[in-house]
Design an enzyme around this catalytic site. Structure first.
Site, short mmCIF file in Angstrom:
data_model
loop_
_atom_site.label_atom_id
_atom_site.label_comp_id
_atom_site.label_asym_id
_atom_site.label_seq_id
_atom_site.Cartn_x
_atom_site.Cartn_y
_atom_site.Cartn_z
N ASP A 93 -58.73 17.91 -40.40
CA ASP A 93 -60.05 18.42 -40.00
C ASP A 93 -60.82 18.92 -41.23
OD1 ASP A 93 -58.67 20.75 -40.48
OD2 ASP A 93 -59.17 21.72 -38.57
N SER A 94 -60.20 18.83 -42.39
CA SER A 94 -60.93 19.08 -43.65
C SER A 94 -62.07 18.08 -43.81
CB SER A 94 -59.98 18.99 -44.86
OG SER A 94 -59.19 17.83 -44.79
N ASP A 99 -54.99 15.57 -36.92
CA ASP A 99 -55.06 17.04 -37.03
C ASP A 99 -55.86 17.60 -35.85
OD1 ASP A 99 -54.66 19.46 -38.26
OD2 ASP A 99 -56.20 19.18 -39.79
N LYS A 142 -50.79 17.32 -35.83
CA LYS A 142 -50.54 18.58 -36.54
C LYS A 142 -51.39 19.67 -35.90
CE LYS A 142 -52.50 19.68 -40.70
NZ LYS A 142 -53.17 20.96 -40.34
N GLU A 198 -52.25 24.12 -36.22
CA GLU A 198 -52.08 25.33 -37.02
C GLU A 198 -51.53 26.47 -36.16
OE1 GLU A 198 -55.76 26.45 -38.92
OE2 GLU A 198 -56.02 24.47 -39.85
N GLU A 214 -49.04 25.98 -46.26
CA GLU A 214 -50.24 25.95 -47.11
C GLU A 214 -50.41 27.27 -47.86
OE1 GLU A 214 -53.88 24.57 -45.29
OE2 GLU A 214 -55.09 25.19 -47.02
O1 KIV Z 1 -57.40 19.37 -42.56
C1 KIV Z 1 -56.63 19.30 -43.51
O2 KIV Z 1 -56.78 18.49 -44.42
C2 KIV Z 1 -55.52 20.23 -43.53
C3 KIV Z 1 -54.97 20.58 -44.85
C4 KIV Z 1 -55.86 21.57 -45.52
C5 KIV Z 1 -53.61 21.12 -44.74
O3 KIV Z 1 -55.16 20.74 -42.51
#
Ligand code: KIV
Length: 282
Positions: A45-46, A84, A114, A116, A183
């Site tokens: 989600d970056s 994510d 993934k 968090e 992280e």
């Molecule tokens: O969204 C992403 O790229 C991530 C990384 C910062 C771990 O979750």
């Protein structure tokens, strides 16, 4: 190369073979990642910051993640792809978490998801794992809750914070995660967790003792300009290359140097005399 699956990552951990993990958000970048021999790709989600120019990851929506994950899947058909879970796609209920996790597999062809969080997302992790989905946990600096963390700050730098991370890692491992991402935490804490858990533990800013490393592709290639976290190593400066190419193009257009004859199409040979005749009369 055939696509590596989860049992191969366990085998890599057992043998001490490091896992190379990188984010990708689009088709061409995913093609490059696969050609480079990446073991695993994260559609992170970056992309909120790296692709959409948002100030953080909070505005990212589930549909955006699916569009990008689909493109990445097409670009890297033989690489393990992790989707994510964006903010509020899993926090509010277990049912929502399972449904959205499932979308990554059903609609985008991802291999895993993934999410968090530590102890507070144990019910969601249990439910997603129970539905048959491979899950990667993510603790330490968790950008979606950076407001509560006081910003994008490294975690686990005090004994009590390190112990809390270890408790989180144990809890989500017991809930069924198949892999864990750490992280921005000190390497000694990351090393402890990596040894403590039998599953692959990946690092982004958590040092060399983990079973593999993740970087954000936009950082690695020198494309993201807003800021550079301490843990980033830039392997290229595409911002310079792209801007240089664009400047040269602007200069050529302004000077009438582009296009050259080689960049144009000629009329069909037999049509040319007809054209000349027509122009004379016109
Ligand atoms: O969204 C992403 O790229 C991530 C990384 C910062 C771990 O979750």
């Amino acid at each position: 190369m055939p696509k590596k699956m989860i049992h191969e990552f366990y085998e890599m951990k057992r043998k001490g073979e490091k896992i190379a993990y990188l984010t990708s958000y689009d088709y061409p970048t995913a093609q490059f990642a696969e050609a480079a021999g990446m073991d695993m790709i994260l559609v992170g989600d970056s992309l909120g910051m790296c692709v959409y120019g948002y100030p953080g990851t909070i505005p990212v929506k589930m549909d955006q993640m699916i569009y990008h994950a689909e493109a990445v899947r097409r670009g890297a058909p033989n690489t393990f792809v992790v989707g994510d879970m964006p903010f509020l796609s899993y926090q509010s209920s277990v049912e929502k978490a399972v449904e959205n996790a499932g979308r990554f597999l059903k609609e985008a062809g991802c291999d895993a998801i993934k999410l968090e969080g530590g102890r507070r997302v144990v019910p969601q992790i249990r439910a997603i794992v129970d539905s048959g989905i491979v899950v990667m946990g993510h603790i330490g600096l968790t950008p979606q809750s950076s407001g509560q963390l006081g910003g994008h700050k490294a975690q686990g730098r005090t004994l009590s914070s390190a112990q809390a991370l270890i408790e989180d890692a144990k809890a989500i491992h017991e809930a069924g995660i198949h892999m864990l991402l750490l992280e921005a935490i000190p390497p000694e804490v990351a090393g402890y967790i990596t040894k403590m858990l039998p599953i692959p533990v990946l690092s982004i800013g958590a040092g060399a003792e983990c079973d593999g490393q993740l970087l954000i592709v936009s950082d690695l290639i020198g494309q993201f300009q807003a800021f550079t976290p301490k843990f980033v190593k830039k392997y290229a400066n595409v911002a310079e290359v792209i801007t240089g190419a664009m400047k040269a193009y602007v200069a050529d257009v302004k000077a009438g140097k582009f296009p050259e004859p080689a960049h144009t199409y000629s009329m069909l040979k037999e049509e040319r005399p007809k054209w000349d005749e027509w122009v004379k009369k016109a």
